[in-house]
Design a protein around this motif. Sequence first.
Motif, PDB file in Angstrom:
ATOM      1  N   VAL A  15      31.679  32.252  41.059  1.00 27.84           N
ATOM      2  CA  VAL A  15      31.047  31.984  42.849  1.00 27.84           C
ATOM      3  C   VAL A  15      32.245  30.936  43.144  1.00 27.84           C
ATOM      4  N   GLY A  16      32.759  30.713  44.617  1.00 29.16           N
ATOM      5  CA  GLY A  16      33.717  30.310  44.746  1.00 29.16           C
ATOM      6  C   GLY A  16      34.420  30.720  45.562  1.00 29.16           C
ATOM      7  N   ASP A  17      34.999  29.726  46.953  1.00 26.39           N
ATOM      8  CA  ASP A  17      35.845  30.970  48.167  1.00 26.39           C
ATOM      9  C   ASP A  17      36.511  29.802  48.454  1.00 26.39           C
ATOM     10  N   PRO A  18      38.069  29.752  48.498  1.00 28.57           N
ATOM     11  CA  PRO A  18      38.916  30.936  48.475  1.00 28.57           C
ATOM     12  C   PRO A  18      39.204  31.518  46.995  1.00 28.57           C
ATOM     13  N   LEU A  19      39.761  32.614  47.609  1.00 27.96           N
ATOM     14  CA  LEU A  19      40.218  33.509  46.251  1.00 27.96           C
ATOM     15  C   LEU A  19      41.349  33.329  45.969  1.00 27.96           C
ATOM     16  N   PRO A  20      41.879  33.154  44.790  1.00 26.09           N
ATOM     17  CA  PRO A  20      43.319  32.935  44.166  1.00 26.09           C
ATOM     18  C   PRO A  20      43.991  34.200  44.849  1.00 26.09           C
ATOM     19  N   ALA A  21      45.401  33.210  45.266  1.00 22.88           N
ATOM     20  CA  ALA A  21      46.024  34.573  45.371  1.00 22.88           C
ATOM     21  C   ALA A  21      46.851  35.704  44.796  1.00 22.88           C
ATOM     22  N   PRO A  22      47.239  36.546  44.909  1.00 22.41           N
ATOM     23  CA  PRO A  22      47.568  37.198  43.862  1.00 22.41           C
ATOM     24  C   PRO A  22      49.115  36.715  43.780  1.00 22.41           C
ATOM     25  N   THR A  23      49.312  37.108  42.490  1.00 28.48           N
ATOM     26  CA  THR A  23      51.570  36.325  41.955  1.00 28.48           C
ATOM     27  C   THR A  23      51.905  37.561  40.973  1.00 28.48           C
ATOM     28  N   ALA A  24      51.473  38.591  41.986  1.00 30.96           N
ATOM     29  CA  ALA A  24      51.885  39.752  40.717  1.00 30.96           C
ATOM     30  C   ALA A  24      52.034  40.984  41.427  1.00 30.96           C
ATOM     31  N   PRO A  25      53.033  42.162  41.600  1.00 29.77           N
ATOM     32  CA  PRO A  25      53.273  43.720  42.422  1.00 29.77           C
ATOM     33  C   PRO A  25      51.903  44.029  41.190  1.00 29.77           C
ATOM     34  N   ASN A  26      51.215  45.396  42.414  1.00 28.53           N
ATOM     35  CA  ASN A  26      50.311  46.065  41.858  1.00 28.53           C
ATOM     36  C   ASN A  26      48.608  45.375  41.184  1.00 28.53           C
ATOM     37  N   GLU A  27      48.119  44.133  41.505  1.00 31.76           N
ATOM     38  CA  GLU A  27      47.187  43.083  40.497  1.00 31.76           C
ATOM     39  C   GLU A  27      46.127  43.567  41.608  1.00 31.76           C
ATOM     40  N   MET A  28      45.482  43.616  40.734  1.00 29.95           N
ATOM     41  CA  MET A  28      43.503  44.544  40.883  1.00 29.95           C
ATOM     42  C   MET A  28      42.608  42.442  41.073  1.00 29.95           C
ATOM     43  N   LEU A  29      42.168  42.566  42.329  1.00 26.44           N
ATOM     44  CA  LEU A  29      41.389  41.445  42.170  1.00 26.44           C
ATOM     45  C   LEU A  29      39.854  42.050  42.140  1.00 26.44           C
ATOM     46  N   VAL A  30      38.556  41.459  41.160  1.00 26.69           N
ATOM     47  CA  VAL A  30      38.208  42.259  40.459  1.00 26.69           C
ATOM     48  C   VAL A  30      36.579  40.682  41.222  1.00 26.69           C
TER      49      VAL A  30
END
Length: 479
Positions: free
Chosen positions: A48-63
Amino acid sequence: MSGNATVLSIGGASVSTSGALTGQILDQLNALYGPGGANASLVIAPAVGDPLPAPTAPNEMLVIPAGDTGTITIPDGYAYVVYSGTGSLTGGTGTFIVGDLNYSGGAPSVLASDPTNTIASNINDTASGAQIILSGGANNAVMASGAGDAFTIDGAGSGTVTATGAGDTFNMAGGSYLLYALGGASVTQSAGSSTVVASVAAVDMNASGGNVAFFAGTSADSVATSGSTTLTFLGGGGIDTLMAQGSADTVYAGSAGLVYQGGSGSDLFVAGPTSNVTLTGAAQETIYGNAGTSTWNLSNTSQAYFGAGGGTDNVTLGATAAASIWGNNNESLSVSGGSGTPGGTQIVAFGEADNINLSAANGGNAVVMWNAEVGTQAFTGNTTLVASGAGNDSVVMFSASQFGASPGPAHTITVSNWQASDVFDLSFAQDSNGNYLAGYTAADAASATTQLAAGSSFTLSDGTTVVFQGAKPTTIAHI
């Protein structure tokens, strides 16, 4: 196209599909991000929660787990986002978004999948060149405003896609969808059922299967069908083109005109109110003409009905069995070709100022005239007939009394190009023994023959006058 369901289950989010293309995409994601996958850059969002984390590496998938609800803002930069919850996603520039979802934003790729065909996905994508894939779902709603968008519909499912950009493409392999191609588009369909609505810009469609209902716009739209495709076409304001080589067609031409090539099925064709039509008929054709100037090629048609609409029509017949052609008020009808056998083509003189020209026909035609009043006008009124140069034509005239009707107003029938092998018959009804019951009498036929011997015309007791220009028969038959 559908098959066994493909399932993607990573980090608590589960997405499945039975569509071909969507199955390939989920297989690729499993290979990259699943257990033992080649790409370990996987981010699991908090429950639960917003904001979501920002990507830290290329080609990351967020689930994003299904427990996340409400409006979820996706940070830019993720390669993929997978979500199977009931909330709404926004944002995601540069991201491929996957799931049973509600989404709005500028993502370049969105895959909405529901093999149960019970969940509605709602997508509003503003990116140009967006790739939007629909597999399953019920009553999906897609709005896409970018130019050059590509829509793929496979599996089953239903819904509406509204595309307002220019240069869009649709690839439909299943489901039942209403497609608004408002900015112009190219549509390919191999299966499923589609209703395509065009607007100002032209739409080109090629269908090799399924059912198609096409509503043309104001430009010159084109539709080509093959295989088992059934087509219902409603013309618009442009000169449209149909290459209908599929199954049965129902075609209503628009106000400007239509070029139509029929196939091997049984077709119904209705011309627009004033449009000009060029038609090559299907195997079996039922045609209603109009007030325009049209060319009707039925040389490959085995059986045909043509009802003229009061325009200028040129009808070409081949070895057409049981062709029936009706005139109309102010009709100018020219017939060429035909079977060349007695009774091979039946032409019905209908309405006032009906001009029928059979000079280029192959002969053996039966021209039917009924001197009765229908409504407020004569069934056969003032009529001009040019017989075929090949001969063996039959002109059969019926009186109103033969069918218990009232005679029409006095009128004149003018006949030219009469051949010695032609027959002019005054018909009557008879009992099983051949005895006269109703219709023209033997005395009517004898009087007409006598009048012709003394001149070039005869007048019947019901007020009908027949005038021959040039050659004339020597005997009026009573058969």
